[in-house]
Motif scaffolding. Structure first.
Motif, PDB file in Angstrom:
ATOM      1  N   MET A  48       6.526   3.404   5.473  1.00  0.00           N
ATOM      2  CA  MET A  48       6.095   4.764   5.758  1.00  0.00           C
ATOM      3  C   MET A  48       6.273   5.076   7.225  1.00  0.00           C
ATOM      4  O   MET A  48       6.739   6.096   7.624  1.00  0.00           O
ATOM      5  N   HIS A  49       5.840   4.168   8.012  1.00  0.00           N
ATOM      6  CA  HIS A  49       6.158   4.198   9.425  1.00  0.00           C
ATOM      7  C   HIS A  49       6.337   2.767   9.859  1.00  0.00           C
ATOM      8  O   HIS A  49       6.262   1.839   9.077  1.00  0.00           O
ATOM      9  N   SER A  50       6.618   2.553  11.143  1.00  0.00           N
ATOM     10  CA  SER A  50       6.983   1.218  11.599  1.00  0.00           C
ATOM     11  C   SER A  50       5.923   0.192  11.282  1.00  0.00           C
ATOM     12  O   SER A  50       6.229  -0.946  10.932  1.00  0.00           O
ATOM     13  N   GLU A  51       4.637   0.588  11.387  1.00  0.00           N
ATOM     14  CA  GLU A  51       3.578  -0.367  11.119  1.00  0.00           C
ATOM     15  C   GLU A  51       3.558  -0.754   9.656  1.00  0.00           C
ATOM     16  O   GLU A  51       3.268  -1.895   9.304  1.00  0.00           O
ATOM     17  N   VAL A  52       3.878   0.204   8.778  1.00  0.00           N
ATOM     18  CA  VAL A  52       3.875  -0.094   7.352  1.00  0.00           C
ATOM     19  C   VAL A  52       4.933  -1.138   7.033  1.00  0.00           C
ATOM     20  O   VAL A  52       4.709  -2.090   6.293  1.00  0.00           O
ATOM     21  N   VAL A  53       6.156  -0.970   7.582  1.00  0.00           N
ATOM     22  CA  VAL A  53       7.215  -1.922   7.320  1.00  0.00           C
ATOM     23  C   VAL A  53       6.862  -3.280   7.898  1.00  0.00           C
ATOM     24  O   VAL A  53       7.075  -4.322   7.287  1.00  0.00           O
ATOM     25  N   ASP A  54       6.301  -3.302   9.138  1.00  0.00           N
ATOM     26  CA  ASP A  54       5.907  -4.562   9.743  1.00  0.00           C
ATOM     27  C   ASP A  54       4.820  -5.238   8.919  1.00  0.00           C
ATOM     28  O   ASP A  54       4.778  -6.459   8.797  1.00  0.00           O
ATOM     29  N   GLN A  55       3.908  -4.406   8.337  1.00  0.00           N
ATOM     30  CA  GLN A  55       2.824  -4.986   7.576  1.00  0.00           C
ATOM     31  C   GLN A  55       3.313  -5.540   6.256  1.00  0.00           C
ATOM     32  O   GLN A  55       2.636  -6.365   5.634  1.00  0.00           O
ATOM     33  N   ALA A  56       4.492  -5.056   5.778  1.00  0.00           N
ATOM     34  CA  ALA A  56       5.023  -5.581   4.535  1.00  0.00           C
ATOM     35  C   ALA A  56       5.629  -6.967   4.712  1.00  0.00           C
ATOM     36  O   ALA A  56       6.055  -7.589   3.760  1.00  0.00           O
ATOM     37  N   VAL A  79      -1.965   1.977  -0.085  1.00  0.00           N
ATOM     38  CA  VAL A  79      -1.853   1.580  -1.490  1.00  0.00           C
ATOM     39  C   VAL A  79      -2.018   2.788  -2.406  1.00  0.00           C
ATOM     40  O   VAL A  79      -1.312   2.919  -3.411  1.00  0.00           O
ATOM     41  N   PHE A  80      -2.923   3.681  -2.065  1.00  0.00           N
ATOM     42  CA  PHE A  80      -3.133   4.893  -2.858  1.00  0.00           C
ATOM     43  C   PHE A  80      -1.833   5.684  -2.995  1.00  0.00           C
ATOM     44  O   PHE A  80      -1.473   6.141  -4.094  1.00  0.00           O
ATOM     45  N   LEU A  81      -1.105   5.847  -1.898  1.00  0.00           N
ATOM     46  CA  LEU A  81       0.145   6.603  -1.936  1.00  0.00           C
ATOM     47  C   LEU A  81       1.190   5.901  -2.794  1.00  0.00           C
ATOM     48  O   LEU A  81       1.930   6.548  -3.543  1.00  0.00           O
ATOM     49  N   ASP A  82       1.277   4.575  -2.705  1.00  0.00           N
ATOM     50  CA  ASP A  82       2.246   3.861  -3.523  1.00  0.00           C
ATOM     51  C   ASP A  82       1.885   3.929  -5.004  1.00  0.00           C
ATOM     52  O   ASP A  82       2.769   4.026  -5.865  1.00  0.00           O
ATOM     53  N   CYS A  83       0.602   3.864  -5.307  1.00  0.00           N
ATOM     54  CA  CYS A  83       0.173   3.981  -6.715  1.00  0.00           C
ATOM     55  C   CYS A  83       0.504   5.363  -7.284  1.00  0.00           C
ATOM     56  O   CYS A  83       0.849   5.482  -8.464  1.00  0.00           O
ATOM     57  N   MET A  84       0.392   6.394  -6.465  1.00  0.00           N
ATOM     58  CA  MET A  84       0.720   7.741  -6.932  1.00  0.00           C
ATOM     59  C   MET A  84       2.182   7.843  -7.365  1.00  0.00           C
ATOM     60  O   MET A  84       2.516   8.570  -8.302  1.00  0.00           O
ATOM     61  N   LYS A  85       3.059   7.090  -6.702  1.00  0.00           N
ATOM     62  CA  LYS A  85       4.494   7.184  -6.967  1.00  0.00           C
ATOM     63  C   LYS A  85       4.990   6.118  -7.937  1.00  0.00           C
ATOM     64  O   LYS A  85       6.173   6.115  -8.291  1.00  0.00           O
ATOM     65  N   ILE A 105      -4.698  -3.790 -12.702  1.00  0.00           N
ATOM     66  CA  ILE A 105      -4.313  -5.144 -12.287  1.00  0.00           C
ATOM     67  C   ILE A 105      -2.854  -5.160 -11.831  1.00  0.00           C
ATOM     68  O   ILE A 105      -2.507  -5.791 -10.828  1.00  0.00           O
ATOM     69  N   ALA A 106      -1.992  -4.460 -12.566  1.00  0.00           N
ATOM     70  CA  ALA A 106      -0.580  -4.381 -12.166  1.00  0.00           C
ATOM     71  C   ALA A 106      -0.435  -3.706 -10.813  1.00  0.00           C
ATOM     72  O   ALA A 106       0.348  -4.150  -9.961  1.00  0.00           O
ATOM     73  N   TYR A 107      -1.154  -2.612 -10.596  1.00  0.00           N
ATOM     74  CA  TYR A 107      -1.103  -1.936  -9.302  1.00  0.00           C
ATOM     75  C   TYR A 107      -1.508  -2.885  -8.177  1.00  0.00           C
ATOM     76  O   TYR A 107      -0.888  -2.914  -7.103  1.00  0.00           O
ATOM     77  N   ALA A 108      -2.576  -3.651  -8.412  1.00  0.00           N
ATOM     78  CA  ALA A 108      -3.057  -4.562  -7.370  1.00  0.00           C
ATOM     79  C   ALA A 108      -2.027  -5.646  -7.072  1.00  0.00           C
ATOM     80  O   ALA A 108      -1.792  -5.997  -5.906  1.00  0.00           O
ATOM     81  N   LEU A 109      -1.391  -6.193  -8.101  1.00  0.00           N
ATOM     82  CA  LEU A 109      -0.381  -7.220  -7.886  1.00  0.00           C
ATOM     83  C   LEU A 109       0.829  -6.666  -7.141  1.00  0.00           C
ATOM     84  O   LEU A 109       1.438  -7.352  -6.308  1.00  0.00           O
ATOM     85  N   LEU A 110       1.192  -5.424  -7.450  1.00  0.00           N
ATOM     86  CA  LEU A 110       2.373  -4.833  -6.833  1.00  0.00           C
ATOM     87  C   LEU A 110       2.141  -4.427  -5.379  1.00  0.00           C
ATOM     88  O   LEU A 110       3.030  -4.592  -4.530  1.00  0.00           O
ATOM     89  N   PHE A 111       0.966  -3.907  -5.062  1.00  0.00           N
ATOM     90  CA  PHE A 111       0.784  -3.239  -3.773  1.00  0.00           C
ATOM     91  C   PHE A 111      -0.266  -3.872  -2.865  1.00  0.00           C
ATOM     92  O   PHE A 111      -0.584  -3.324  -1.818  1.00  0.00           O
ATOM     93  N   MET A 112      -0.803  -5.028  -3.249  1.00  0.00           N
ATOM     94  CA  MET A 112      -1.823  -5.647  -2.414  1.00  0.00           C
ATOM     95  C   MET A 112      -1.350  -5.928  -0.981  1.00  0.00           C
ATOM     96  O   MET A 112      -2.126  -5.802  -0.038  1.00  0.00           O
ATOM     97  N   PRO A 113      -0.074  -6.317  -0.747  1.00  0.00           N
ATOM     98  CA  PRO A 113       0.357  -6.550   0.636  1.00  0.00           C
ATOM     99  C   PRO A 113       0.233  -5.325   1.535  1.00  0.00           C
ATOM    100  O   PRO A 113       0.078  -5.463   2.752  1.00  0.00           O
ATOM    101  N   MET A 114       0.298  -4.119   0.963  1.00  0.00           N
ATOM    102  CA  MET A 114       0.137  -2.923   1.777  1.00  0.00           C
ATOM    103  C   MET A 114      -1.276  -2.820   2.340  1.00  0.00           C
ATOM    104  O   MET A 114      -1.490  -2.262   3.421  1.00  0.00           O
ATOM    105  N   ALA A 115      -2.241  -3.372   1.620  1.00  0.00           N
ATOM    106  CA  ALA A 115      -3.613  -3.434   2.140  1.00  0.00           C
ATOM    107  C   ALA A 115      -3.816  -4.671   2.995  1.00  0.00           C
ATOM    108  O   ALA A 115      -4.579  -4.652   3.966  1.00  0.00           O
ATOM    109  N   GLN A 116      -3.157  -5.751   2.634  1.00  0.00           N
ATOM    110  CA  GLN A 116      -3.331  -7.006   3.350  1.00  0.00           C
ATOM    111  C   GLN A 116      -2.863  -6.911   4.798  1.00  0.00           C
ATOM    112  O   GLN A 116      -3.478  -7.507   5.695  1.00  0.00           O
TER     113      GLN A 116
END
Length: 527
Positions: free
Chosen positions: A1-9, A460-466, A401-412
């Motif tokens: 989403m922005h540089s921090e998001v990519v770095d956080q991934a 994570v909310f934004l990724d779950c929406m999409k 559960i699927a959402y959490a497995l897919l997008f947990m690194p965005m929160a981590q």
């Protein structure tokens, strides 16, 4: 989403073992980690179980077919073309914004990121609604480049912004011209960020489903979904999933190898910007090129959405259905974001505060899951639910559960950064005063990292929406989200019916992307 998001991934380099205390995590942290390990093993278990049911000979016959080779060629062509296009555009944009005297750099930094707020399948639907000529490889490559280039532009621009200007100035004093400095000094310094984000885009292309499906371009993910629909959980879907899983693991291995190499050191807190390069006669063409890019990437999809909304105004929109779909998307995304943050908290605590094999596994496991195809994770959860917990199948709980497995690194990512900055001496002082580990966490650590938890929740909310693939497979019967409504109407060529759902999805995604991008840029500029 922005540089921090990519770095956080991408996981941060681990501290050396000598710097960490060799202590085991408490029992209340081990339970969620062990549960996460067991659930994360489901995709591998699913592939192995299905292969064993069919037998090695049948599995080999299913894979060694011209159809599979065609899928492999299509997937690799899409991956290579999109990755090269995104890398070229992202590098050029980063240099223009950060190294030239381009006017309105701050505004351009925001505008160039807005196409990322438009889901790729929404953009694909708007392009094929213009003309069927955009179907196939060419149109899919165009849509995916316009959607994914910010993944490369933002971190490369941030790296350029933080480079020590003395490095380029020293090269200039040695007699190098601008072009030689770029190729011999600047580009090698950008290579880690450029290659790491290019690999990230490549992995995304391996698992992309929405845009290729809507634009009638068959890849592994679209073929797996078609096989799953035609013959429920059949051997063909399992074998294609195994091959796709192997490709993703190979890309992930390359990503880890690249991340472990130290190519160069950027400036540590350089307090000044380098002298901008004067564009001269190229200033106007550069501005026009940026205008054209934003117009194509953002203007075209938004214009076509407006056209189809107006075009469909003669027929009454099912307002209550649209509102119910919006409510379903918001509630599921909220639940997925909440569960992701709850799982990310113990993982980050173990990684930052403890040492050992469990911490090592917790550090790498979420990123492995993030690189796996959502389709494979969804099929593995279907396999598990039908075989062991039938009551869980087609429930919102399984989808969360699927959402959490897919997008947990965005929160981590943000939570881990906040924990690393929080002083452990505060926790030790609370322990000496008689507080238990749980009480120390609730009273000392949680208030410090709460803003980071909020940031991870939003991401994570934004990724779950999409999210599309897991929702199509795991969603309860009769439940639609904005993403699945767009997909189903577009598959039936009902463009006017899909437009209001797509517009709401862009609106919900676009505002946070704009605010986060603006805030990140101002913070990096020291505003």
């Amino acid at each position: 989403m922005h540089s921090e998001v990519v770095d956080q991934a991408l996981p941060a380099p681990s501290a050396s073992p000598g710097r960490r205390r060799r202590k085991s995590p408490p029992f209340w942290l081990r339970i969620p980690l062990m549960a996460l390990v067991l659930v994360a093993a489901l995709p591998l278990f699913y592939v192995v179980a299905r292969a064993s049911e069919t037998g090695l000979l049948v599995a080999w016959q299913l894979l060694w077919r011209p159809f599979v080779f065609g899928l492999l060629a299509n997937t690799l062509k899409l991956m290579v073309l999109v990755t090269l296009g995104c890398a070229t555009i992202g590098l050029a944009l980063a240099w223009l914004v950060e190294r030239s005297d381009l006017r309105g750099r701050r505004q351009w930094n925001v505008l160039l990121c807005l196409p990322f707020a438009i889901p790729s399948f929404v953009s694909g639907f708007t392009w094929i609604s213009i003309s069927p000529m955009f179907e196939g490889l060419g149109g899919t490559v165009l849509v995916m480049i316009l959607s994914k280039y910010p993944l490369i532009y933002l971190p490369v621009a941030a790296t350029l912004r933080n480079l020590d200007p003395a490095l380029e100035e020293s090269a200039r004093m040695l007699g190098y011209n601008r072009r030689q400095i770029f190729w011999r000094v600047t580009l090698p310094l950008l290579r880690p960020a450029l290659m790491a984000t290019s690999l990230l885009v490549a992995v995304h292309m391996l698992v992309e489903f929405g845009a290729p499906s809507i634009m009638r371009y068959q890849t592994f993910t679209t073929a797996i979904y078609q096989q799953f629909e035609l013959e429920f959980s059949n051997a063909n879907a399992a074998m294609l999933s195994a091959l796709l899983l192997a490709l993703c693991m190979l890309m992930l291995w390359g990503e880890f190898r690249l991340r472990g190499r130290g190519f160069a050191r950027t400036g540590q807190g350089a307090a000044r910007r380098s002298a901008p390069v004067r564009l001269g006669a190229w200033a106007v063409p550069a501005q026009l090129a940026l205008v054209a890019l934003v117009a194509i990437g953002c203007g075209t999809p938004l214009s076509m959405l407006g056209f189809w909304i107006v075009e469909g105004s003669s027929a009454s929109f099912p307002l209550m259905t649209i509102l119910e779909t919006l409510g379903s998307s918001l509630s599921l995304s909220f639940g997925g974001a909440l569960l992701s943050c709850l799982l990310a908290l113990p993982v980050c605590l173990v990684v930052v505060r403890y040492h050992g094999r469990l911490a090592w596994l917790a550090d790498r496991l979420p990123y492995l899951l993030h690189a796996l195809p959502g389709l494979v994770i969804a099929l593995s959860l279907v396999f598990f639910a039908l075989g062991y917990v039938p009551a869980l199948y087609q429930t919102a709980s399984l989808l969360l559960i699927a959402y959490a497995l897919l997008f947990m690194p965005m929160a981590q990512g943000p939570i881990r950064v906040a924990l690393e900055k929080a002083s452990p001496q505060l926790e030790e002082a609370a322990r000496t005063l008689g507080h238990t580990p749980m009480s120390t966490f609730l009273r000392v650590t949680l208030p410090i990292i709460f803003p980071a938890i909020g940031a991870g929740f939003v991401l994570v909310f934004l990724d779950c929406m999409k999210e599309l693939t897991a929702t199509l497979i795991l969603g309860p019967t009769g439940l639609d989200t904005l993403a699945t409504a767009v997909w189903s109407h577009t598959a039936n060529l009902e463009y006017a019916a899909a437009a209001p759902y797509a517009a709401l999805l862009v609106l919900v995604s676009g505002l946070p992307v704009y605010l986060l991008t603006t805030r990140a840029y101002l913070r990096q500029q020291g505003a």
